[in-house]
Design a protein around this motif. Sequence first.
Motif, PDB file in Angstrom:
ATOM      1  N   PRO A  97       0.745  -1.408  -0.031  1.00 40.60           N
ATOM      2  CA  PRO A  97       0.228  -0.024  -0.104  1.00 40.60           C
ATOM      3  C   PRO A  97       0.933   1.332  -0.062  1.00 40.60           C
ATOM      4  N   ARG A  98       0.258   2.354  -0.655  1.00 42.56           N
ATOM      5  CA  ARG A  98       1.210   3.545  -0.759  1.00 42.56           C
ATOM      6  C   ARG A  98       1.052   4.404   0.414  1.00 42.56           C
ATOM      7  N   SER A  99       2.010   5.023   0.871  1.00 41.48           N
ATOM      8  CA  SER A  99       2.193   5.828   1.990  1.00 41.48           C
ATOM      9  C   SER A  99       1.337   7.044   1.603  1.00 41.48           C
ATOM     10  N   ALA A 100       0.541   7.615   2.722  1.00 38.90           N
ATOM     11  CA  ALA A 100      -0.259   8.950   2.399  1.00 38.90           C
ATOM     12  C   ALA A 100       1.071   9.989   2.228  1.00 38.90           C
ATOM     13  N   TRP A 101       2.216   9.876   2.704  1.00 39.48           N
ATOM     14  CA  TRP A 101       3.158  10.829   2.551  1.00 39.48           C
ATOM     15  C   TRP A 101       3.464  11.129   1.072  1.00 39.48           C
ATOM     16  N   SER A 102       3.397   9.833   0.282  1.00 41.52           N
ATOM     17  CA  SER A 102       3.923  10.048  -1.037  1.00 41.52           C
ATOM     18  C   SER A 102       2.832  10.100  -2.037  1.00 41.52           C
ATOM     19  N   ASP A 103       1.569  10.291  -1.387  1.00 38.18           N
ATOM     20  CA  ASP A 103       0.374  10.501  -2.297  1.00 38.18           C
ATOM     21  C   ASP A 103       0.603  11.687  -3.140  1.00 38.18           C
ATOM     22  N   PRO A 104       0.475  11.616  -4.473  1.00 35.28           N
ATOM     23  CA  PRO A 104       0.685  12.917  -5.167  1.00 35.28           C
ATOM     24  C   PRO A 104      -0.418  13.941  -5.090  1.00 35.28           C
TER      25      PRO A 104
END
Length: 70
Positions: free
Chosen positions: A39-46
Amino acid sequence: MAPFLQVVRGDPTPEEIAALVAVLTARARAAAAPPAPQPRSAWSDPSRRLRRPLPHGPGAWRASALPDRP
């Protein structure tokens, strides 16, 4: 062609051999399957780089500093 499985000891039933083959097949397919994506981290969400629309209208300057209400 040489047998893939060989019973060295005991007298397994056909059901026991079928169960062993099913387990070995499932493990081999699971090992060959590509790993599930992390799952993608919220910090790396564009989308975090986009800001919320600024409120407009009467009292907008006050609402811009207040937290959102549910």
